[in-house]
Design an enzyme around this catalytic site. Structure first.
Site, PDB file in Angstrom:
ATOM      1  N   ASP A  24      45.833  36.798  37.060  1.00 43.28           N
ATOM      2  CA  ASP A  24      44.925  37.934  37.226  1.00 43.28           C
ATOM      3  C   ASP A  24      44.412  38.099  35.704  1.00 43.28           C
ATOM      4  O   ASP A  24      44.902  37.391  34.782  1.00 43.28           O
ATOM      5  CB  ASP A  24      45.751  39.365  37.496  1.00 43.28           C
ATOM      6  CG  ASP A  24      44.858  40.539  37.370  1.00 43.28           C
ATOM      7  OD1 ASP A  24      43.686  40.520  37.943  1.00 43.28           O
ATOM      8  OD2 ASP A  24      45.322  41.352  36.601  1.00 43.28           O
ATOM      9  N   ASP A  62      42.197  41.107  34.285  1.00 46.97           N
ATOM     10  CA  ASP A  62      42.051  42.579  33.551  1.00 46.97           C
ATOM     11  C   ASP A  62      43.553  43.206  33.676  1.00 46.97           C
ATOM     12  O   ASP A  62      44.242  43.252  34.599  1.00 46.97           O
ATOM     13  CB  ASP A  62      41.103  43.389  34.424  1.00 46.97           C
ATOM     14  CG  ASP A  62      39.745  43.185  33.864  1.00 46.97           C
ATOM     15  OD1 ASP A  62      39.442  43.562  32.873  1.00 46.97           O
ATOM     16  OD2 ASP A  62      39.110  42.581  34.901  1.00 46.97           O
TER      17      ASP A  62
END
Length: 222
Positions: free
Chosen positions: A8, A10
């Protein structure tokens, strides 16, 4: 045998999430509104469809706020806070070790491609990833598994050959729905949220040796 890692972006590679929450929280406070973490968590790791912090004061509370001025002030505050942020502990080492071991690397993010690639370039990390999948590539972002499914297909690996590195409940749900093992490195904000899907929880990647991740049975918790 683990052949790929899918990160991922953020909150995972760099902690953008805490800065966003603080920026929105402070902006709401100026208008006499308390933005609780419970409320804000609805948009962490996913789209703004369920809760849009830019619009809530205007559309739900009917406050007379200039949309563009509000958006600009939040983004300026976020940018100022992000100047203090660095790549999260253990990320750089994992990327280097994965490259040495010949593992494939990807990013699967619910954010827009421009945002993700801009920051990866600034952090000098973009070249590590052979696949980047973002909100621009899918009909549904996390917690839907589409981002992870696309990343796995592009990498040419199966779900049981890859590990997702996440920070949020929505991301963990997406990884689980794709059939992947998930290592959660929650940050200041997501560390306070409830995770309801199987995962392996760490404070940061430095708590788990790279070789242990790719060679030993993966332990999950709920």
């Amino acid at each position: 045998m683990i052949k790929a890692l899918v990160f991922d972006f953020d909150g995972t590679i760099i902690d953008t999430e805490t800065a966003w929450y603080i920026a929105f929280r402070d902006a709401y406070k100026e208008h006499g509104v308390d933005l609780t973490l419970e409320m804000y968590s609805q948009c962490i790791g996913t789209s703004l469809k369920t809760f849009n912090p830019y619009e809530y004061l205007i559309t739900d509370l009917n406050l007379p706020i200039d949309r563009e001025a509000f958006r600009e002030s939040v983004q300026l505050q976020h940018a100022a806070l992000m100047n203090k942020e660095k790549v999260r502990p253990g990320i750089q080492n994992y990327l280097d070790e994965a490259r040495k071991a010949g593992l494939k690397l990807a990013v699967a993010s619910s954010s827009k491609r421009e945002w993700v690639e801009q920051h990866l370039e600034q952090l000098k990390l973009k070249d590590y990833f052979e696949v980047i999948r973002t909100a621009d590539d899918v009909a549904n972002v996390k917690p839907d598994p589409e981002l992870y499914n696309q990343a796995l297909e592009a990498l040419g690996v199966t779900a049981d050959e890859a590990v997702a590195i996440e920070d949020s409940p929505n991301g963990t749900r997406a990884a689980a729905a794709a059939g992947m093992h998930c290592v959660v490195i929650s940050n200041t904000i997501t560390g306070t949220l409830e995770f309801d899907m199987p995962h392996q929880r760490l404070s940061c990647l430095t708590d788990l040796a790279f070789n242990d991740l790719i060679s030993k049975p993966l332990v999950t918790t709920v």
